[in-house]
Write a protein that holds these residues in place. Structure first.
Motif, short mmCIF file in Angstrom:
data_model
loop_
_atom_site.label_atom_id
_atom_site.label_comp_id
_atom_site.label_asym_id
_atom_site.label_seq_id
_atom_site.Cartn_x
_atom_site.Cartn_y
_atom_site.Cartn_z
N GLY A 142 -11.01 57.56 -63.28
CA GLY A 142 -11.16 56.69 -64.42
C GLY A 142 -12.32 55.72 -64.29
N VAL A 143 -12.94 55.42 -65.43
CA VAL A 143 -14.07 54.48 -65.50
C VAL A 143 -13.57 53.13 -65.99
N GLY A 144 -14.04 52.05 -65.37
CA GLY A 144 -13.63 50.72 -65.77
C GLY A 144 -12.36 50.28 -65.05
N GLY A 145 -11.76 49.20 -65.55
CA GLY A 145 -10.53 48.68 -64.95
C GLY A 145 -10.79 47.95 -63.65
N VAL A 146 -9.72 47.67 -62.92
CA VAL A 146 -9.82 47.05 -61.60
C VAL A 146 -10.30 48.13 -60.63
N ARG A 147 -11.44 47.88 -59.99
CA ARG A 147 -12.06 48.87 -59.13
C ARG A 147 -11.61 48.69 -57.68
N SER A 148 -11.64 49.78 -56.93
CA SER A 148 -11.17 49.79 -55.55
C SER A 148 -11.91 50.88 -54.79
N PRO A 149 -11.73 50.94 -53.47
CA PRO A 149 -12.36 52.04 -52.72
C PRO A 149 -11.92 53.41 -53.18
N PHE A 150 -10.71 53.51 -53.73
CA PHE A 150 -10.21 54.82 -54.14
C PHE A 150 -11.07 55.44 -55.24
N VAL A 151 -11.63 54.62 -56.11
CA VAL A 151 -12.43 55.15 -57.21
C VAL A 151 -13.91 54.85 -57.07
N ASP A 152 -14.29 53.94 -56.18
CA ASP A 152 -15.70 53.62 -56.00
C ASP A 152 -16.30 54.20 -54.73
N VAL A 153 -15.49 54.42 -53.71
CA VAL A 153 -15.94 55.10 -52.49
C VAL A 153 -15.16 56.42 -52.47
N LYS A 189 -22.13 56.33 -40.85
CA LYS A 189 -21.02 55.38 -40.96
C LYS A 189 -20.98 54.70 -42.33
N THR A 190 -21.63 55.30 -43.32
CA THR A 190 -21.70 54.64 -44.62
C THR A 190 -20.35 54.59 -45.32
N TYR A 191 -19.45 55.57 -45.05
CA TYR A 191 -18.13 55.53 -45.67
C TYR A 191 -17.39 54.26 -45.25
N SER A 192 -17.32 54.00 -43.96
CA SER A 192 -16.62 52.82 -43.45
C SER A 192 -17.25 51.54 -44.01
N ALA A 193 -18.56 51.50 -44.04
CA ALA A 193 -19.25 50.31 -44.55
C ALA A 193 -18.96 50.08 -46.02
N ASN A 194 -18.95 51.16 -46.80
CA ASN A 194 -18.70 51.04 -48.23
C ASN A 194 -17.25 50.65 -48.51
N THR A 196 -15.27 48.95 -46.48
CA THR A 196 -15.14 47.55 -46.07
C THR A 196 -15.71 46.62 -47.13
N ALA A 197 -16.88 46.96 -47.67
CA ALA A 197 -17.51 46.12 -48.70
C ALA A 197 -16.66 46.08 -49.96
N SER A 198 -16.08 47.22 -50.35
CA SER A 198 -15.26 47.27 -51.56
C SER A 198 -14.00 46.42 -51.41
N ILE A 199 -13.35 46.52 -50.25
CA ILE A 199 -12.13 45.74 -50.02
C ILE A 199 -12.45 44.25 -49.96
N GLU A 200 -13.53 43.89 -49.32
CA GLU A 200 -13.90 42.48 -49.22
C GLU A 200 -14.26 41.91 -50.60
N ARG A 201 -14.89 42.74 -51.45
CA ARG A 201 -15.17 42.30 -52.82
C ARG A 201 -13.87 42.07 -53.58
N MET A 202 -12.91 42.99 -53.44
CA MET A 202 -11.63 42.83 -54.12
C MET A 202 -10.93 41.54 -53.68
N GLN A 203 -10.97 41.26 -52.37
CA GLN A 203 -10.34 40.04 -51.88
C GLN A 203 -11.06 38.81 -52.44
N LYS A 204 -12.39 38.82 -52.42
CA LYS A 204 -13.16 37.68 -52.91
C LYS A 204 -12.88 37.43 -54.39
N GLU A 205 -12.73 38.52 -55.17
CA GLU A 205 -12.50 38.39 -56.60
C GLU A 205 -11.01 38.21 -56.93
N ARG A 206 -10.17 38.16 -55.88
CA ARG A 206 -8.73 37.90 -55.98
C ARG A 206 -7.94 39.04 -56.62
#
Length: 225
Positions: A142-153, A189-194, A196-206
């Motif tokens: 799906g496009v849009g909505g609350v994004r996460s590693p599952f749909v962005d990585v 190692k780009t999968y792990s980096a991506n 990590t970045a996605s999860i940290e963004r989700m946490q920062k954006e609450r």
């Protein structure tokens, strides 16, 4: 009536509301979709969680074990791997995307902050809908909505419905990409980096609590056995 129709009347309430809707529930809930609001008489947030079905595996993990169910009642529905009497056709493994439970945790935390401290929750994009169907990206998610590693990585397509009888239309399952495709998408190692970045963004954006962010990292980045 649809959003924007003058016949459609939304009655505001004086308590804040945070609504969490899985991607698999979006089409059925379009009639109740409305804009986010900070109006004191109608405070509202809607979080549509991309890549998540109405029914995944995680709610059933809290049930008594299959053996305990049989010992207590003499029978149990389905099997330890499939907690339903009717199977889908073709059979599927029940989806194991854990994001919805984490989204509920974040929603409750944000709601508490809104009520107790007046800290307004973040506003999320809606999942895109066109001609009565979810808009999907090139990977089938799906496009849009609350994004996460599952749909962005992306390492899998997350289906929010499955063919077959009974509740299959509401059951999620996933189709993981083969390792060659995953390696092509995320060399080195780009999968792990991506992730990590996605999860940290989700946490920062609450959209994730700190505890759930840590847990999700462990789940997604644990070494393969």
């Amino acid at each position: 009536p649809p959003q924007g129709d003058p016949r459609r009347v939304v009655h505001p309430v004086s308590v804040p509301i945070v609504s969490v809707v899985a991607q698999g529930e979006v089409i059925g809930n379009l009639v109740s979709r409305r804009d986010d609001s900070d109006d004191p008489q109608g405070r509202y947030r809607l979080y549509e969680i991309a890549g998540v079905a109405h029914i995944e595996k995680y709610p059933y993990s809290a049930l008594p074990s299959f053996a305990d169910q049989i010992a207590a009642a003499g029978a149990a529905q389905g099997s330890p791997e499939w907690p339903f009497n009717a199977k889908c056709d073709p059979e599927i493994p029940l989806g194991d995307n854990p994001l919805l439970k984490y989204s509920y945790d974040a929603a409750f935390f944000n709601l508490d902050q809104w009520v107790a401290k007046g800290v307004a929750p973040p506003k999320a994009d809606r999942i895109q809908v066109k001609d009565g169907a979810i808009v999907l990206d090139e990977f089938g998610n799906g496009v849009g909505g609350v994004r996460s590693p599952f749909v962005d990585v992306r390492v899998a397509t997350y289906f929010t419905t499955s063919p077959g009888p009974g509740t299959c239309a509401e059951l999620g399952h996933s189709a993981r990409f083969d390792e060659a495709r995953v390696s092509q998408l995320y060399p080195g190692k780009t999968y792990s980096a991506n992730v990590t970045a996605s999860i940290e963004r989700m946490q920062k954006e609450r959209y994730l609590t700190p505890a759930d962010a840590k847990q999700l990292k462990e789940e997604l980045l644990k070494p393969a056995k």
